[in-house]
Scaffold this active site. Structure first.
Site: not given
Ligand code: LMR
Length: 394
Positions: A128, A209, A211, A244
């Site tokens: 990420w 993590d 999410a 999410k």
């Molecule tokens: C993403 O990866 O698109 C989401 O988790 C939104 C973000 O905050 O980047």
């Protein structure tokens, strides 16, 4: 003084929101930010959330502060999603409500620094995009290894193990609980077991993590790897997000769970986590916590939420399989996508190709080539595949 500041580039993911909104092409497709979209391309408020909000509006009788660790009813309600129904670990677990999953990651990183000012964090790439700046801002030294080879679309497990072999006691290892962001490629349970044993052997601590629980296969399946790690290492940090799976993105609701070695350390850990939260935002906002608590503690609402979550997960998987069925576009093998999980897939595209898809075809995705499969639907898949083919064959 402020004149020294140079303008920074816009965020690689969040920056897409405004660009997409300003695009007037009726065929535009948003595969950018990781939010669930239904077949109509909307991100609606879940029905269970709406019902919970109505109840909260009626019943809430005070807006006085909670402490820095937030709403304890929320923490009690979400803990079973992470740890299961058993209370065996209860005295080892410290929970803290956080400002989204990002807030939990930040607190976890700061906690690691509080324990060991020289701590490094091991991060598999790609990851990420916010992970690296977030951990750097918290003061952790960042050490990367290749988790996934984008060209061959395979996890580079041997690189991961080799890299972690050089970890030091007190280092942190970032892991994605499920639905790896941005690749969708998760380790199998055997690989998770090897990683957990190595972490334990080296005296490192995993930061998991979490999410996307519930958006891969099911809540029960998606949490299995995380629970396996907890069973094999003495201490674990878990960043849990409700963005999410409850669709509560802008409410910023998450939790940091710390599993300590034994019950004796819990009160010291708790005091540090609370102190860290207090120094950043004092106490977390309650609205999202109240919604999640209401949903999880009222069986009728929980049933509605679970069926909505299952429906979202099935739709994402359906889009994934539809795309995989296109088998190959412009030399990219899409079949591999069929075995991956969650919202994302990472296409081996150059930044130029991503920009051409955006500027000439109004197809929006992260610069890395990450696509959010929830942005696809039966109507726009053919346009997406043909745009991709045109750009790749240029
Ligand atoms: C993403 O990866 O698109 C989401 O988790 C939104 C973000 O905050 O980047």
């Amino acid at each position: 003084m402020l004149e020294v500041l140079k303008e920074l580039p816009s965020d690689s993911v969040l920056g897409l929101i405004k660009l997409f909104a300003a695009d007037t092409n009726a065929d535009k497709i948003d595969l950018g930010v990781g939010v669930y979209k239904n077949e109509q391309g909307k991100t609606p408020v879940m029905a269970a959330v709406k019902m919970a909000e109505a109840r909260i509006l009626e019943a809430e009788n005070s807006k006085t502060y909670y402490g820095s660790d937030g709403n304890s009813a929320f923490l009690e309600a979400v803990a079973p999603l992470v740890f299961g129904a058993s209370t065996a670990l209860a005295d080892r677990i410290v929970g803290c409500q956080t400002v989204g999953g990002t807030g939990a990651l930040q607190l976890a990183a700061k906690l690691a620094i509080s324990c060991n000012k020289d701590a490094a964090i091991w991060v598999g790439t790609p990851t990420w995009p916010n992970h690296l700046p977030l951990f750097a801002a918290a003061g952790l030294e960042i050490k990367t290894y290749e988790y996934y080879d984008v060209k061959s679309q395979k996890i580079n497990f041997s690189d991961m193990i080799n890299a972690l072999q050089s970890g030091r006691a007190g280092d942190v290892v970032l892991l994605h609980a499920c639905c790896h962001n941005p690749t969708g490629a998760d380790l199998d349970l055997d690989q998770w077991a090897q990683v957990a044993s190595l972490i334990a052997e080296k005296g490192m601590i995993p930061l998991i993590d979490s999410a996307y629980l519930g958006l891969g296969v099911s809540l029960e399946q998606d949490v299995k790897a995380l629970q396996l790690v907890i069973s094999r290492v003495p201490e674990t940090l878990i960043a849990f997000s409700c963005s999410k799976n409850f669709g509560l993105y802008r409410e910023r609701i998450g939790a940091l769970f710390v599993v300590g070695k034994d019950g004796h350390s819990s009160s010291a850990i708790k005091s540090h986590v609370q102190y860290l939260a207090r120094t950043v935002y004092s106490t977390p906002p309650n609205h999202g916590a109240a919604i999640v608590t209401s949903i999880l503690s009222e069986p009728g609402l929980k049933k509605i939420w679970l069926s909505e979550l299952v429906e979202s997960t099935q739709r994402i998987n359906d889009m994934r399989q539809q795309l995989a069925a296109s088998s190959s576009v412009g030399g990219i093998d899409l079949v591999a996508l069929g075995n991956q999980k969650g919202m994302f897939a990472l296409l081996p595209l150059s930044v130029d190709q991503v920009n051409t898809l955006r500027d000439s075809f109004s197809v929006y995705m992260a610069p890395s080539g990450r696509i959010n499969l929830a942005g696809l639907n039966r109507e726009n898949i053919p346009y997406f595949v043909s745009s991709l083919g045109k750009v790749l064959n240029e």
